[in-house]
Motif scaffolding. Structure first.
Motif, PDB file in Angstrom:
ATOM      1  N   ASP A 158       0.823  -1.202   0.000  1.00  0.00           N
ATOM      2  CA  ASP A 158       0.000   0.000   0.000  1.00  0.00           C
ATOM      3  C   ASP A 158       0.861   1.257   0.000  1.00  0.00           C
ATOM      4  OD1 ASP A 158      -2.506   1.215   0.035  1.00  0.00           O
ATOM      5  OD2 ASP A 158      -2.272   1.656   2.174  1.00  0.00           O
ATOM      6  N   ALA A 189      -8.362   4.619  -0.562  1.00  0.00           N
ATOM      7  CA  ALA A 189      -8.098   3.296   0.007  1.00  0.00           C
ATOM      8  C   ALA A 189      -8.714   2.194  -0.850  1.00  0.00           C
ATOM      9  CB  ALA A 189      -8.640   3.236   1.423  1.00  0.00           C
ATOM     10  N   ARG A 208      -6.850   1.745  -4.053  1.00  0.00           N
ATOM     11  CA  ARG A 208      -5.536   1.131  -3.820  1.00  0.00           C
ATOM     12  C   ARG A 208      -5.682  -0.356  -3.555  1.00  0.00           C
ATOM     13  NH1 ARG A 208      -4.606   5.612  -0.400  1.00  0.00           N
ATOM     14  NH2 ARG A 208      -4.631   4.221   1.395  1.00  0.00           N
ATOM     15  N   ARG A 209      -6.733  -0.687  -2.799  1.00  0.00           N
ATOM     16  CA  ARG A 209      -6.922  -2.101  -2.508  1.00  0.00           C
ATOM     17  C   ARG A 209      -7.119  -2.891  -3.794  1.00  0.00           C
ATOM     18  NH1 ARG A 209      -9.346  -2.026   2.350  1.00  0.00           N
ATOM     19  NH2 ARG A 209     -11.345  -1.400   1.496  1.00  0.00           N
ATOM     20  N   ILE A 235      -3.807  -3.299  -5.411  1.00  0.00           N
ATOM     21  CA  ILE A 235      -2.998  -4.323  -4.757  1.00  0.00           C
ATOM     22  C   ILE A 235      -3.464  -5.714  -5.170  1.00  0.00           C
ATOM     23  CG2 ILE A 235      -2.478  -5.360  -2.511  1.00  0.00           C
ATOM     24  CD1 ILE A 235      -2.594  -2.460  -1.409  1.00  0.00           C
TER      25      ILE A 235
END
Ligand SMILES: Nc1ncnc2c1ncn2[C@@H]1O[C@H](COP(=O)(O)OP(=O)(O)OP(=O)(O)O)[C@@H](O)[C@H]1O
Ligand SMILES: Nc1ncnc2c1ncn2[C@@H]1O[C@H](COP(=O)(O)OP(=O)(O)OP(=O)(O)O)[C@@H](O)[C@H]1O
Ligand SMILES: [Mg+2]
Ligand SMILES: [Mg+2]
Lengths: 287, 709, 474, 318
Positions: B484, B495, B498-499, B502
């Motif tokens: 992250d 968030a 980004r998750r 990832i």
């Protein structure tokens, strides 16, 4: 950073069976002390400072479960009421030394070179000052007060915390995840506090538990030379110190706070060991 | 081009009766079952392991990491630590069951009749005692020698293992010796009491290829001259091929195959053995090839064996495999395999699902400006210009005047022995260390300068994949948290976004998205390395330095990662600086290769040219040291280098001190001239190019391949 | 004959008598030195170095005749010039002697001949001879004053051998001592043992023969041991609750009176001294003929105190800090007792222990409310005048009490021609002291020594001196 | 190595200079003053001032410091204002006594603590291990002064075996000298043992898991050799550090223990000086203690090198 993927310092599934045994025993030992620290003065059967000349130096009995001291004060009540300040002494002094020592140690380890050297030499100087003198200096400038004893003891322990923190930091600096962090352009502050610090907690937990114990005992020693807690307070160290002349005649005066102190010491130590294990994500309950 | 092993027509039928009575084995292990127990439960590390070593025979014990090789070796020595317990089985040594002996008698055998050498010489020697004393200990203990007698014997032993100055070495502390010398000291210790059985647990894994070659030669010679029996634990099939007569393959604590080395390695019968042999990178000129690999990871066993241990990963598995434990089928020649389908599969190679599939050929790099330009890079460590005279120091020259470029989409390999400055070059490229002199231009900009000015943007385009996958992930952060951060720093969305990124990255490197919640210790080595790669990719880099990125991994996992890296290069046009000491790996992935020695580049060029003559003398020695499987071609004579006497440096050629073809004073005194050929192949040597080209090829098969193309 | 091992509880700062401050030091002073006069066990003044003395009728000229043949330990004869030098030194401010105030009364002095010294006083003073029985007024050799602190030379029964700070002082018999056949002991070892338990343990094991000023907590234990005994004597050494008469709220006499009323002296004596002392009104001890027996010892009347406080404008009482010097157990206990006893009267007391050097510098004479204590003085005048006369040396520094009536009484007593006159004046002084309550003096302390039964001829001295002249150990 | 020692000594000198300034300033900042201490109760201001002038306390600080530091450079530690004696002999005597206490106590702590630690490590998780922990907990759970009193009572009052306090020079015979040391030493040992034992235990556990220990076993060395020759030497490093710190601690004075056992060491001297506000004595005492502490640390570092040749090597290099 508070989203789902943020840093977690404890493993997810917290269930009883995965808790380290020493942690549980530590908590079991400390729980009554914490209760006493919070509610000691309500639980105590007598006011901690109530003198009863007719029943001075009474042995333990139905009226006074752990006897009375040379003023006829109830030893048990005093011990109960003293829990707060005794634990506070240890915990606050340790917290202080961590608060000052950990950042210094981190910087000394991270920066190295001149900054690190300067910090370490300053710590050497501080360390070679006899602790009592430091205590006296801090306490004597103005009237003694508990926070000053805490400050003095906290300062005494700073160098040792710095040393430990620095040693671990130096070791961690060799680790490649630090390089990885530098590589993605993290600031020094982030690396110190978000990458290194979480890895320092486990050994620090052990160190801190020892420090708490030493702080309580050093507080007691300060009381011994008249610098720590002030009478009629019922700080355990002060109580045991004041009980010295009566050890033969009325050993119970020292026994109750001594017992409490021993439980606290062992409890805190176990807690420290347990915390170390708990903070380690590798912990799987095996100890 | 690698081919699947062909079934040998002369393989004896399994049921043929014994003709010649085999000599009684020196070590006979029967049904050995070992488990490790702790609060979490028990782990079966070896199940019903049986094998025998005859006098004078060297047996290789191979298998994936964690398959129980060391466990078996330690059980023989009675040194299973940390909750390890032998549950069943016999360990017959010279006909006596060691397990029935009292502890004291077993101890008396150790170091005397059964001796051992462990993997890592750097940690096997006690830092606080002199080497001589450590070698003398068993002599005094078991042979009853006096201290003085022992000292004499120690020097003899050291001389025997090829140490030139035994007296000095005996008086040294371990840290004063090089790794090769330390390992020799360990071997001398083991040989001291003239044991009958030698247990070698990965004795060369920690060493350099050139040093490794010397040690292996030495061991082969010693086993021969002393008629030693040995159990040789390794996962390096090349070395096993070189030194062992027989080999036993372990998988998941179970012996899956055993037999004569040549047979097992050329025509493996068990599916796992097939996979293992197939996954090994070979020296090849065809770098477009993907390595076959074994998907999945080893299952940890705890209870009794109820199915084939390899079934979950076996491409040939059927229902029977999963419901029935396999039995070992032995033939008279001592070959055996634990697979009921072995005969049926005898001619089936390990499936190479990818190599057949057509992949779009990667667009060749345009002739634009190179991505990375290194000019006259120098790095000196530890120099100190203090005002205090006793503190002044000149420092070590780690990198000495190195220049090279890395083109866009190009993979540049860096090979060389340990300490030659490979990592330092890599770190300088990433502005992790400040060069003492010279410049590093990244995409035309001075990276170090930029970073100093606080510009991290450029730096994010150059990433690093580390050797030690464990140390490069913060043990206290989940995989997700680790990945992250780069996104946060790059300001890549909220968030939720980004998750998603990832999860995408994890999938990209072949891991389930759910791994984001795991801590590093919950991953296997290969998985961790994938996370590392995924993290490096998170910043969308153009350039990745892989510093020994696959060296610590198992062959099958290594194959996996190499394939992944190659894929990323092809799809995303990444450039790599690929640092390794494994020539085979480099030959597999790199376009060009730099051979460094003592901080200087001694040879540089396209991989195909470097692997063929003319060679720089150091390159030649390096290549000749590469252990190979028999089927890969003829063993060429090794060029064995002496241990380095002093750190390279000075005015002349860095390699002069150890060069077997050293011309004379000129090598010591003048920097070597650089010979350059048409295809960018450059060699820095005083020896004329023509003379260098006269040498025979180390890999003749490559020359043939050349002819074919 | 023999060696006597005696313990004191704290290190000696100095062996220079002029500079001595603590009881432990006076122990050494009495063994090594003599005064012109000495205070006897009966608290009357006796000849010591002075064989006899006379004064003029106006009590202003005093002549002392020295004993013949007295030698200092260094072999030199004692001369009148030594006396002059001793007193001159005490008068010098830079010496820092606490006896200086006593001798401020001296106008001039001179040695008439080697055996006679004469003093001229500024005002008449009947008790002048007693001043020479004071602890600091030991006669020292005028040619060896610089080394007194570490190598004292006197005329006393014992000669100095060695002093190792923190550990011990060793003395040996003065063979030339002027009292025939004395002292009986060959050697005296004064050991410094700070911890009460260690003192008592050492006494039980025979490691010590005598514990000077036995810790009160240990008395029962020593009494219980048949090999040991306890010797005790009432003194006029007192502890006091000091209220600074110029600091609020103690500038109001009603407040001071209220405090005095609330304190039950009997209880305080129990708490602080475990009963080893006697409640009193002023420094005049109940054992003294001048003690005012008509006055009632305060019994503790919190209700009355509350009323007085209300009159003074404190209907809800007040909060105040009480300083006690650290390390003086008795005074610390006194402080706690005061805190407890003032509670029902509505006064909230915060006890604060202060290290002694800080106490001297910042508390004594400056703070409003603290615990202090004083050794007994050789005469009633020296015990009372300095504390209650408005120009009294202690008074001006301690509580700044001033009442012309009191001044008149004290000045009168100084010139009193008869015992009866003096007694009547001092009786009124005590009544007035209780009425005005410049501070509260709850008790006078018993001086207690613990000793081994084999120690013969020992008698505790009301001045807390250690008189070992007649002592022997077998 | 030589260069290393030189460097360390140079930095030690520097530390002492810094310390001397600090000590000087800090002691000046202490409340209370010696003049009023000497003047005693209720001395008037003139008296205090007169004394201050006589002692030279009225001069500017820099002059006082210069005089003090100059004296120390010439080996003159100054004169105690209260005791009116040269400080040197008093201090050296106290230092010698503290040294005796430190050496004897640390010798016992080192031997017993290391032995217990090794034992616990070898028998990890077994009863012995737990008993060692138990004993060490007992040692730290109870304040030293409490132990001290209990010991005085038991060995002094009841058993009458040992003297309860004081100090006898060895010149008066070995037995009396030793007898006076027993109780303070035992108390100190109780206090310090736990840490040493625990530390030794944990580093011993680490070392016992190393490859070279395993290799020593593979050579057929008996356990005793493995533990004592191979493991212990390498496990001692952290223990040595703590021993050095403890050494400094005892030299700097263990006031409480010295007080209870009437042991005339540095701690009581310092406390005496502080209580009397005897600045020259305080300053000299702290300076000596600091120097002793730094020297103890240096010795520990050199001991490291002795124990671990690799560090010896590092010293040559760095
Ligand atoms: N002390 C131990 N406690 C618990 N499990 C262990 C212990 N030692 C080894 N194991 C486990 O036993 C299995 C076999 O380990 P072993 O060390 O024998 O493997 P190996 O084949 O030698 O591997 P490598 O090639 O990595 O050395 C592994 O799964 C390992 O995790
Ligand atoms: N931080 C450092 N301080 C001092 N010397 C260093 C440092 N890092 C590396 N060196 C030295 O520089 C030289 C080159 O080191 P480098 O790590 O680049 O070699 P390498 O080729 O990567 O070796 P390896 O294969 O062992 O990783 C070595 O002699 C090494 O000892
Ligand atoms: Mg292994
Ligand atoms: Mg490297």
């Amino acid at each position: 950073m508070t989203d789902a993927t943020s840093v977690r310092s404890v493993p997810r599934r917290l269930n009883m069976s995965s808790l380290p045994g020493s942690l549980i025993v530590g908590i079991v030992l400390l729980a009554p002390l914490v209760v006493a620290a919070v509610a000691g003065s309500w639980l105590a059967p007598y006011p901690y400072d109530e003198m009863n000349i007719l029943s001075r130096l009474q042995p333990p009995g139905p009226d006074f479960w752990f006897g009375t001291d040379e003023f006829g004060r109830d030893v048990f009540s005093r011990t109960l009421v003293g829990t707060g300040s005794s634990l506070l002494m240890g915990v606050a002094a340790t917290a202080l030394s961590l608060l000052a020592g950990v950042p210094l140690g981190l910087v000394a380890g991270y920066k190295g070179g001149r900054v690190g050297e300067t910090i370490m030499r300053a710590m050497d100087v501080l360390m070679s000052f006899p602790p009592i003198l430091l205590g006296i200096l801090v306490l004597a400038v103005t009237p003694p007060a508990q926070w000053k004893a805490i400050a003095a003891i906290g300062i005494v322990y700073v160098p040792q915390v710095v040393r430990l923190t620095r040693a671990i930091t130096l070791e961690l600096m060799q680790e490649e995840f630090i390089t990885a962090a530098r590589l993605r352009g993290e600031s020094a502050t982030y690396i110190l506090f978000k990458e290194i610090l979480p890895n320092i907690w486990p050994p620090l937990a052990v160190e801190a538990s020892l420090r708490v114990v030493f702080a309580i005992l050093l507080g007691a020693s300060l009381s011994f030379i008249g610098m720590g807690a002030q009478p009629p307070s019922s700080d355990w160290g002060l109580m045991i110190s004041e009980a010295r002349p009566f050890v033969e005649q009325a050993p119970w005066i020292a026994l109750c706070p001594g017992f409490a102190l021993a439980i606290a010491v062992i409890g805190i130590n176990l807690l420290g060991d347990g915390l170390r294990a708990l903070l380690d994500p590798r912990n799987t309950g095996a100890h | 081009m690698m081919t699947a092993p062909q079934a040998h027509p002369t393989l004896q039928p399994a049921a043929a009766p014994a003709v010649t009575p085999a000599p009684a084995p020196l070590l006979d292990i029967r049904g050995l079952t070992i488990s490790y127990g702790n609060a979490r439960g028990t782990l079966r590390a070896a199940s019903d392991v049986s094998f025998a070593i005859r006098p004078g025979e060297v047996m290789g014990l191979v298998g994936e990491s964690g398959s129980g090789k060391s466990t078996v070796a330690m059980a023989i020595l009675d040194l299973l630590g940390g909750g390890g317990r032998v549950d069943a089985g016999e360990i017959l040594f010279d006909g006596v069951d060691l397990r029935r002996l009292p502890a004291a008698e077993r101890r008396a055998l150790r170091g005397d009749r059964i001796a051992a050498v462990f993997q890592d010489p750097f940690t096997s020697l006690n830092p606080a005692l002199t080497v001589g004393r450590q070698i003398a200990e068993p002599l005094i203990r078991h042979k009853g020698l006096s201290t003085r007698q022992a000292a004499v014997r120690v020097e003899e032993l050291l001389a025997e293992v090829g140490i030139r100055d035994p007296r000095r070495v005996a008086a040294s502390y371990p840290h004063e010796l090089s790794g090769g010398m330390q390992q020799r000291a360990l071997i001398a210790t083991a040989l001291g009491c003239e044991p009958k059985l030698l247990i070698l647990d990965e004795p060369t894994t920690a060493l350099d290829v050139t040093v490794e070659a010397r040690i292996i030669d030495l061991l082969a010679k010693l086993c021969d001259s002393h008629r030693l029996s040995a159990l040789f634990v390794s996962h390096n099939l090349g070395i096993v091929n070189r030194i062992c007569e027989t080999v036993t393959v372990l998988y998941g604590g179970v012996v899956v195959e055993t037999g004569r080395t040549g047979r097992v390695l050329s025509r493996p019968a068990h599916p796992y053995a097939k996979g293992l042999v197939a996954a090994l990178p070979r020296i090849t000129a065809d770098r477009r090839h993907r390595l076959p690999s074994i998907p999945g990871t080893v299952a940890k066993l705890s209870g009794a064996v109820t199915a084939c241990v390899f079934a979950p990963r076996c491409p040939f598995a059927e229902e029977t495999c999963r419901s029935q434990p396999q039995t070992m089928r032995m033939d008279e020649a001592g070959d055996g395999v634990r697979c009921w389908k072995a005969d049926a599969l005898a001619d089936t190679p390990w499936p190479d699902e990818e190599s057949g599939a057509a992949r779009p050929p990667r667009a060749l790099p345009q002739r634009s400006a190179p991505l990375v330009e290194v000019e006259n890079l120098r790095k000196i460590y530890g120099a100190n210009r203090s005002i205090l005279p006793w503190l002044r120091r000149a420092g070590t020259v780690a990198v000495d005047d190195v220049s090279f470029t890395v083109g866009r989409g190009e993979v540049v390999g860096v090979v060389g022995e340990s300490g030659s400055g490979k990592s330092t070059i890599g770190r300088a490229l990433l502005a992790l260390t400040e060069p003492s002199a010279g410049t590093v231009l990244f995409d035309g900009a001075d990276l170090t300068e930029r970073v100093k000015r606080g510009d991290q943007e450029l730096r994010r385009r150059a990433q690093l994949v580390f050797q030690n996958s464990a140390a490069s992930l913060n043990p206290r952060k989940t995989v997700g948290a680790a990945m992250d951060r780069p996104l946060v720093l790059a300001g890549k969305g909220d968030a939720e976004k980004r998750r998603k990124t990832i999860a995408g990255l994890l999938t990209r490197v072949g891991l389930p998205a759910a791994y984001a919640d795991r801590y590093p210790h919950e991953l296997s080595g290969g998985e961790r390395q994938r996370v590392n790669i995924a993290r490096a990719l998170a910043t969308n880099p153009d350039f990745v330095v892989c510093d020994e990125a696959v060296s610590a991994l198992d062959v099958s996992v290594q194959a996996n990662i190499l394939n992944l890296l190659a894929e990323l290069r092809d799809e995303m046009g990444l450039s790599y600086l690929f640092i390794t000491h494994d020539i085979a790996v480099v030959s597999h992935i790199a376009d060009r290769v730099l051979v460094v020695y003592g901080g200087t580049i001694c040879e540089e060029g396209p991989i195909a040219s470097v692997l063929r003559p003319p060679y720089h003398p150091y390159t030649e020695a390096l290549l000749s040291a590469v252990p190979r499987l028999a089927e890969d071609g003829q063993e060429t004579p090794r060029i064995l280098l002496e241990d380095a006497a002093a750190a390279p440096g000075g005015r002349g050629c860095a390699f002069a001190a150890r060069c077997p073809r050293k011309l004379g004073a000129v090598c010591d005194e003048q920097a070597p001239p650089v010979h350059e050929t048409a295809d960018g192949h450059r060699i820095a040597c005083h020896i004329p190019l023509a003379t260098l080209a006269e040498r025979a090829a180390v890999f003749p098969e490559l020359m043939e391949g050349d002819a074919r193309h | 004959a023999g060696t006597l091992k005696v313990s004191v509880d704290s290190n000696l700062n100095t062996l220079d008598p002029a500079k001595m401050k603590g009881g432990q030091e006076y122990v050494a002073a009495y063994l090594i030195f003599n005064g012109l006069t000495v205070i006897g066990h009966d608290m009357t003044v006796k000849p010591d170095l002075a064989e006899r003395w006379e004064h003029s009728d106006d009590l202003k000229t005093w002549t002392f005749h020295l004993r013949k043949g007295v030698k200092f330990h260094n072999g030199r004869d004692l001369e009148a010039e030594d006396v002059v030098a001793t007193i001159t030194r005490i008068q010098d401010k830079a010496t820092g002697s606490t006896a200086r105030v006593n001798f401020e009364i001296v106008e001039s002095m001179k040695a008439l001949d080697p055996a006679t010294v004469q003093f001229q006083l500024k005002s008449p003073y009947a008790g002048f001879a007693e001043l020479f029985g004071e602890r600091q007024a030991r006669i020292v050799p005028r040619d060896a004053v610089d080394t007194l602190a570490s190598k004292p030379i006197g005329t006393g029964p014992f000669e100095f051998v060695s002093f190792s700070p923190g550990d011990r002082v060793v003395l040996k018999r003065n063979a030339n001592y002027f009292e025939e056949g004395l002292p009986k002991l060959d050697e005296v070892v004064v050991r410094i043992l700070p911890e009460a338990a260690a003192q008592v343990a050492a006494l039980t094991t025979g490691e010590l023969d005598l514990v000077w000023n036995l810790p009160l907590e240990a008395i029962d234990k020593v009494k219980a041991d048949t090999k040991l005994k306890v010797d005790s004597v009432p003194t006029s050494t007192w502890d006091g609750v000091i209220m600074n008469n110029v600091v609020k709220p103690f500038d109001d006499p009603r407040v001071r009176k209220a405090v005095a009323m609330a304190l039950d002296k009997q209880t305080i004596t129990q708490i602080a001294l475990f009963g080893n002392g006697t409640p009193t009104h002023s420094p005049i001890p109940p054992s003294h003929p001048y003690f005012n027996t008509d006055l009632k010892i305060a019994k503790g009347d919190p209700a009355g105190a509350k009323k007085l406080l209300a009159e003074a404008g404190y209907p809800n009482g007040f909060e105040v800090t009480l300083h006690t010097p650290a390390g003086r157990a008795t005074r610390e206990r006194l402080g706690l007792a005061v805190r407890e006893l003032l509670k029902p009267a509505g006064i909230t007391v915060n006890v604060q222990r202060v290290p002694f050097d800080v106490f001297l510098k910042d508390i004594e004479g400056k703070a409003g409310f603290y615990i202090d204590g004083f050794f007994s003085r050789p005469t009633i005048d020296t015990s009372v005048y300095p504390w209650y006369h408005s120009r009294g040396s202690w008074n001006t520094a301690l509580w700044s009490y001033s009442n012309p009536k009191m001044d008149a009484l004290l000045d009168g007593a100084r010139q009193a021609k008869s015992e009866d006159e003096a007694k009547s004046l001092y009786t009124q002084v005590q009544a007035l002291a209780v009425e005005d309550s410049p501070g509260v003096i709850p008790y006078v302390i018993n001086h207690i020594n613990g000793l081994n039964a084999k120690v013969k001829g020992f008698q505790s001295h009301p001045m807390m001196f250690l008189d070992l002249r007649n002592v022997s150990v077998d | 190595m030589f260069a290393y020692i030189l460097t360390r000594l140079a930095s030690l000198a520097l530390i002492l200079v810094v310390m001397s300034v600090l000590i000087f300033l800090v002691t000046q900042a202490m409340p209370g003053d010696v003049a009023s201490m000497i003047a005693g109760q209720f001395a008037s201001k003139e008296v205090v001032d007169a004394i201050a002038v006589k002692l030279g306390l009225d001069q500017p600080l820099i002059v006082q410091y210069g005089r003090w530091a100059g004296g120390i450079l010439q080996g003159d530690l100054g004169r105690s204002l209260v005791l009116e004696q040269p400080i040197g002999p008093i201090l050296m005597e106290a230092l010698a006594r503290s040294l005796v206490l430190a050496v004897v106590a640390l010798a016992v702590v080192a031997v017993v603590g290391i032995a217990l630690g090794v034992l616990a490590a070898v028998r990890r998780g077994k009863l012995t291990d737990q008993m060692v922990s138990g004993v060490s907990y007992l040692g730290i759970a109870v304040p030293d002064f409490f132990w001290a009193i209990v010991l005085v009572l038991i060995f002094g009052s009841y058993l009458q075996l040992l003297p309860t306090g004081g100090y006898t020079p060895i010149s008066e015979g070995f037995l009396p000298w030793a007898a006076h040391l027993v109780l303070p030493v035992v108390t100190l040992v109780m206090m310090l043992l736990a840490r040493i034992a625990r530390l030794t235990r944990s580093s011993m556990i680490d070392v016992l898991q190393t490859n070279y220990v395993k290799f020593a076993r593979a050579k057929g060395m008996p356990e005793s050799v493995v533990i004592l020759r191979h493991a212990l030497k390498n496990a001692l490093l952290p223990t040595i550090t703590v021993l050095a710190i403890d050494f400094g601690l005892i030299l700097g004075g263990v006031v409480v223990i010295e007080t209870i056992f009437s042991y005339p060491g540095m701690g009581r001297l310092l406390l005496f000086a502080i209580q009397r506000h005897d600045l020259p004595l305080i300053q000299a005492t702290i300076l000596i203690v600091s120097a002793a502490y730094c020297l103890a640390n240096l010795t520990a570092d050199l001991l490291y090198a002795f124990v671990n040749p690799k560090i010896r090597h590092g010293m040559r290099a760095s």
